[in-house]
Design a protein around this motif. Sequence first.
Motif, PDB file in Angstrom:
ATOM      1  N   HIS A  23       0.846  -1.194   0.000  1.00 39.72           N
ATOM      2  CA  HIS A  23       0.000   0.000   0.000  1.00 39.72           C
ATOM      3  C   HIS A  23       0.875   1.234   0.000  1.00 39.72           C
ATOM      4  CE1 HIS A  23       0.819  -1.004   4.233  1.00 39.72           C
ATOM      5  NE2 HIS A  23       1.116   0.265   4.258  1.00 39.72           N
ATOM      6  N   ASP A  24       0.272   2.348  -0.314  1.00 37.59           N
ATOM      7  CA  ASP A  24       0.973   3.616  -0.272  1.00 37.59           C
ATOM      8  C   ASP A  24       0.418   4.451   0.875  1.00 37.59           C
ATOM      9  OD1 ASP A  24       2.692   3.127  -2.489  1.00 37.59           O
ATOM     10  OD2 ASP A  24       0.933   3.287  -3.767  1.00 37.59           O
ATOM     11  N   HIS A  25       0.992   5.619   1.055  1.00 36.22           N
ATOM     12  CA  HIS A  25       0.637   6.405   2.235  1.00 36.22           C
ATOM     13  C   HIS A  25       0.197   7.826   1.917  1.00 36.22           C
ATOM     14  CE1 HIS A  25       3.414   3.286   3.857  1.00 36.22           C
ATOM     15  NE2 HIS A  25       2.464   3.212   4.755  1.00 36.22           N
ATOM     16  N   LEU A  26      -0.853   8.231   2.595  1.00 36.41           N
ATOM     17  CA  LEU A  26      -1.317   9.611   2.620  1.00 36.41           C
ATOM     18  C   LEU A  26      -0.954  10.150   3.993  1.00 36.41           C
ATOM     19  CD1 LEU A  26      -4.932   9.424   1.220  1.00 36.41           C
ATOM     20  CD2 LEU A  26      -3.466  11.370   0.830  1.00 36.41           C
ATOM     21  N   ILE A  27      -0.142  11.161   4.040  1.00 28.24           N
ATOM     22  CA  ILE A  27       0.349  11.629   5.327  1.00 28.24           C
ATOM     23  C   ILE A  27      -0.150  13.042   5.595  1.00 28.24           C
ATOM     24  CG2 ILE A  27       2.430  12.132   6.666  1.00 28.24           C
ATOM     25  CD1 ILE A  27       3.828  10.060   4.756  1.00 28.24           C
ATOM     26  N   CYS A  28      -0.810  13.218   6.722  1.00 29.74           N
ATOM     27  CA  CYS A  28      -1.326  14.546   7.067  1.00 29.74           C
ATOM     28  C   CYS A  28      -0.203  15.362   7.687  1.00 29.74           C
ATOM     29  CB  CYS A  28      -2.492  14.441   8.034  1.00 29.74           C
ATOM     30  SG  CYS A  28      -3.108  16.072   8.532  1.00 29.74           S
ATOM     31  N   GLN A  63       4.221   8.599  -1.264  1.00 27.29           N
ATOM     32  CA  GLN A  63       3.575   9.326  -0.201  1.00 27.29           C
ATOM     33  C   GLN A  63       2.896  10.569  -0.773  1.00 27.29           C
ATOM     34  OE1 GLN A  63       6.586   7.012   0.423  1.00 27.29           O
ATOM     35  NE2 GLN A  63       7.383   9.077   0.405  1.00 27.29           N
ATOM     36  N   ILE A  64       1.683  10.802  -0.325  1.00 25.22           N
ATOM     37  CA  ILE A  64       1.016  12.058  -0.651  1.00 25.22           C
ATOM     38  C   ILE A  64       0.907  12.834   0.651  1.00 25.22           C
ATOM     39  CG2 ILE A  64      -1.113  13.131  -1.478  1.00 25.22           C
ATOM     40  CD1 ILE A  64      -1.631  10.702  -3.201  1.00 25.22           C
ATOM     41  N   TYR A  65       1.402  14.062   0.625  1.00 26.47           N
ATOM     42  CA  TYR A  65       1.341  14.899   1.813  1.00 26.47           C
ATOM     43  C   TYR A  65       0.240  15.930   1.662  1.00 26.47           C
ATOM     44  CZ  TYR A  65       5.962  12.953   2.588  1.00 26.47           C
ATOM     45  OH  TYR A  65       7.008  12.093   2.767  1.00 26.47           O
ATOM     46  N   GLY A  66      -0.487  16.209   2.719  1.00 29.03           N
ATOM     47  CA  GLY A  66      -1.527  17.215   2.659  1.00 29.03           C
ATOM     48  C   GLY A  66      -2.229  17.356   3.993  1.00 29.03           C
ATOM     49  N   ILE A  67      -3.418  17.889   3.943  1.00 28.90           N
ATOM     50  CA  ILE A  67      -4.206  18.091   5.163  1.00 28.90           C
ATOM     51  C   ILE A  67      -5.403  17.153   5.112  1.00 28.90           C
ATOM     52  CG2 ILE A  67      -5.430  19.769   6.583  1.00 28.90           C
ATOM     53  CD1 ILE A  67      -2.689  20.718   6.171  1.00 28.90           C
ATOM     54  N   ASP A 100      -3.731   1.773  -5.269  1.00 29.73           N
ATOM     55  CA  ASP A 100      -4.373   2.134  -6.519  1.00 29.73           C
ATOM     56  C   ASP A 100      -3.739   1.325  -7.641  1.00 29.73           C
ATOM     57  OD1 ASP A 100      -6.140   4.112  -8.038  1.00 29.73           O
ATOM     58  OD2 ASP A 100      -4.219   4.242  -9.066  1.00 29.73           O
ATOM     59  N   GLU A 101      -4.553   0.495  -8.264  1.00 27.96           N
ATOM     60  CA  GLU A 101      -4.009  -0.418  -9.271  1.00 27.96           C
ATOM     61  C   GLU A 101      -3.419   0.321 -10.464  1.00 27.96           C
ATOM     62  OE1 GLU A 101      -3.104  -3.375  -9.133  1.00 27.96           O
ATOM     63  OE2 GLU A 101      -3.954  -3.627  -7.135  1.00 27.96           O
ATOM     64  N   GLN A 102      -4.053   1.410 -10.837  1.00 27.06           N
ATOM     65  CA  GLN A 102      -3.535   2.165 -11.983  1.00 27.06           C
ATOM     66  C   GLN A 102      -2.112   2.624 -11.740  1.00 27.06           C
ATOM     67  OE1 GLN A 102      -5.452   5.525 -13.910  1.00 27.06           O
ATOM     68  NE2 GLN A 102      -7.424   4.496 -13.629  1.00 27.06           N
ATOM     69  N   ILE A 103      -1.878   3.104 -10.522  1.00 30.04           N
ATOM     70  CA  ILE A 103      -0.533   3.583 -10.209  1.00 30.04           C
ATOM     71  C   ILE A 103       0.430   2.406 -10.149  1.00 30.04           C
ATOM     72  CG2 ILE A 103       0.876   4.604  -8.385  1.00 30.04           C
ATOM     73  CD1 ILE A 103      -1.294   6.644  -7.932  1.00 30.04           C
ATOM     74  N   GLU A 104      -0.020   1.319  -9.549  1.00 31.99           N
ATOM     75  CA  GLU A 104       0.851   0.143  -9.460  1.00 31.99           C
ATOM     76  C   GLU A 104       1.306  -0.306 -10.860  1.00 31.99           C
ATOM     77  OE1 GLU A 104       1.724  -1.263  -6.362  1.00 31.99           O
ATOM     78  OE2 GLU A 104       0.695   0.520  -5.616  1.00 31.99           O
ATOM     79  N   SER A 153      -0.505  18.063   9.116  1.00 31.87           N
ATOM     80  CA  SER A 153      -0.954  18.802  10.286  1.00 31.87           C
ATOM     81  C   SER A 153      -0.955  17.905  11.524  1.00 31.87           C
ATOM     82  CB  SER A 153      -2.336  19.374  10.019  1.00 31.87           C
ATOM     83  OG  SER A 153      -2.868  19.962  11.182  1.00 31.87           O
ATOM     84  N   CYS A 154      -1.613  16.750  11.435  1.00 28.98           N
ATOM     85  CA  CYS A 154      -1.704  15.895  12.624  1.00 28.98           C
ATOM     86  C   CYS A 154      -0.791  14.667  12.551  1.00 28.98           C
ATOM     87  CB  CYS A 154      -3.145  15.451  12.856  1.00 28.98           C
ATOM     88  SG  CYS A 154      -3.786  14.295  11.625  1.00 28.98           S
ATOM     89  N   GLY A 155      -0.149  14.440  11.420  1.00 26.60           N
ATOM     90  CA  GLY A 155       0.801  13.336  11.320  1.00 26.60           C
ATOM     91  C   GLY A 155       0.159  11.985  11.079  1.00 26.60           C
ATOM     92  N   SER A 156      -1.149  11.943  10.975  1.00 24.56           N
ATOM     93  CA  SER A 156      -1.814  10.663  10.775  1.00 24.56           C
ATOM     94  C   SER A 156      -1.486  10.093   9.396  1.00 24.56           C
ATOM     95  CB  SER A 156      -3.328  10.836  10.904  1.00 24.56           C
ATOM     96  OG  SER A 156      -3.819  11.546   9.794  1.00 24.56           O
ATOM     97  N   ILE A 157      -1.473   8.799   9.312  1.00 23.73           N
ATOM     98  CA  ILE A 157      -1.131   8.126   8.075  1.00 23.73           C
ATOM     99  C   ILE A 157      -2.302   7.296   7.606  1.00 23.73           C
ATOM    100  CG2 ILE A 157       0.410   6.458   6.982  1.00 23.73           C
ATOM    101  CD1 ILE A 157       2.556   7.252   8.973  1.00 23.73           C
ATOM    102  N   THR A 158      -2.754   7.529   6.385  1.00 22.62           N
ATOM    103  CA  THR A 158      -3.825   6.734   5.799  1.00 22.62           C
ATOM    104  C   THR A 158      -3.208   5.886   4.693  1.00 22.62           C
ATOM    105  OG1 THR A 158      -5.340   8.572   6.184  1.00 22.62           O
ATOM    106  CG2 THR A 158      -6.092   6.849   4.690  1.00 22.62           C
ATOM    107  N   GLU A 159      -3.636   4.649   4.619  1.00 25.59           N
ATOM    108  CA  GLU A 159      -3.051   3.773   3.604  1.00 25.59           C
ATOM    109  C   GLU A 159      -4.021   3.585   2.454  1.00 25.59           C
ATOM    110  OE1 GLU A 159      -2.341   0.279   5.902  1.00 25.59           O
ATOM    111  OE2 GLU A 159      -0.637   1.158   6.943  1.00 25.59           O
ATOM    112  N   PHE A 160      -3.485   3.411   1.276  1.00 24.94           N
ATOM    113  CA  PHE A 160      -4.352   3.145   0.136  1.00 24.94           C
ATOM    114  C   PHE A 160      -3.576   2.374  -0.920  1.00 24.94           C
ATOM    115  CE2 PHE A 160      -2.587   5.840  -3.134  1.00 24.94           C
ATOM    116  CZ  PHE A 160      -1.867   6.754  -2.409  1.00 24.94           C
TER     117      PHE A 160
END
Lengths: 168, 168
Positions: free
Chosen positions: B116-121, B156-160, B132-136, B123-130
Motif C-alpha cells: 500500500h501507499d501512504h497519505l500523510i497529514c 507518499q502524498i502529503y496534505g491536510i 491504486d491499481e492504476q498507479i501500481e 498537520s496531525c501526522g496521521s497516516i492513511t493507507e491506500f
Amino acid sequence: MYLMGQRDNMSNITTDFNYKTVEYNQLLNDFKALLKKNNLKFTIQREVILETLYNSDEHLTPESLHNLIQAKFPNLNTGIATVYRTLSLLEESEIVTSLSFGAQGKKYELGAKHHHDHLICTSCGSITEFVDEQIEDRQKKIADALGFKMQDHSMQIYGICKNCQIKE
Amino acid sequence: MYLMGQRDNMSNITTDFNYKTVEYNQLLNDFKALLKKNNLKFTIQREVILETLYNSDEHLTPESLHNLIQAKFPNLNTGIATVYRTLSLLEESEIVTSLSFGAQGKKYELGAKHHHDHLICTSCGSITEFVDEQIEDRQKKIADALGFKMQDHSMQIYGICKNCQIKE
DNA sequence: GTCGCTGCAAAGTCTTTGCAGAGAG
DNA sequence: CTCTCTGCAAAGACTTTGCAGCGAC
C-alpha cells in the motif's frame, strides 16, 4: 512518461534537454532576497553551495557536496558544518529538497526544477528522475476522493539499474 | 483505488475490515521456517518483536518498538541492539519493510499485509493507507521502460486530512 | 562598528559491533 | 555440547552546536 533530460554541466547555457526552469542568476537573486528578508547575510560560502548544487545533476549528500566544494575552492576551506547549516536553510526556504533513500543519510537536490519522481538503484545508489502524467493525475484524484487537501507528494521506485544488472 | 480497512487492535481475531492477509500463527510459522532454513535460532526476543510489530497499526521506529516491548515485557529486558538486529533480519527477509519519512530515522511496518501507499497529514501526522491499481501498473511500466529491475516502491502524498481541514 | 557567519572541535543522535556469558537445538 | 543470541557498553556514522574570531553590511 518522459525521462528528464541532461543539462549542460559546463556552464549556465541551456541546451535542448535542459530541465532547469530557473536561470542561475534568477535563483541567486531569489536567494539574496530571501536572505535580506530574514536579516541574514550573503556570504561566499552560501553562494558557493548554491552554485555547486545548481551545477550538479547528482543528488548530493552533504558530504559529497562538501567534497566538491573543497575540490573546486580549496582556498575557502569550507567546513562541513556550514554545508549542513546552509542546506537546512535552503531546505526550509524550499530552494532545495531532500530525499531519504534506503540506507542512511539524506541527499539534496535543487527544488527549482520541475517536479519529478525518483528511480533509485539499491545497488549503486544512483538516482534517475522521471515524470509520469498518468500518475500525477491519479494522485490528485486519490487525494480528492479521500477528502485530502494535497500539498505535495513523492514517489520512489527501488530496484537494480541497467548498469548494475550487467555487472552482476 | 480502495482504502485499507482498520484492524482489530485488541486481539488476533479478524474483523470484516481486517486488512492483514496473514494470520499471526502463519506469520510466526513462516518466520520459524526462515530461521531454521538459515540455521538461526528462534528466541523469545525475536518472537516478541514480531508479535509487537503484528499487533501495532503504527509505523514504528526501532526506539518506539523497543519502548513498547519494554513496557509489555519488562522482565525480558530486551536490548535496543537486539531490536535493531532483529529488524535488519526481518527486513532482509522481507517480513517487514522500512520507510524513511521526512526527518531522521526509519519506521518499520509488517510487510505481510497488502502492499500500500501512504497519505500523510502534515498537520496531525496521521497516516492513511491506500492502494491504486492504476498507479501500481504504471510504476511497473516505467521501471521496465528504463531497464530497471523493480524491487519495491513507495509513494507518499502529503496534505491536510479531512479532520484537520474541519478544525481549521 | 554590529551582529550574523564561519571553522573547529566537541557533543548529540541514531545505529552497529565486540565480547563474554546465556540459552536454543 | 555447540554455536548462535543477547545485553552491555564502546565504537561508528552522520548531524548539530558552542565558541571565539571573522566578515558582510
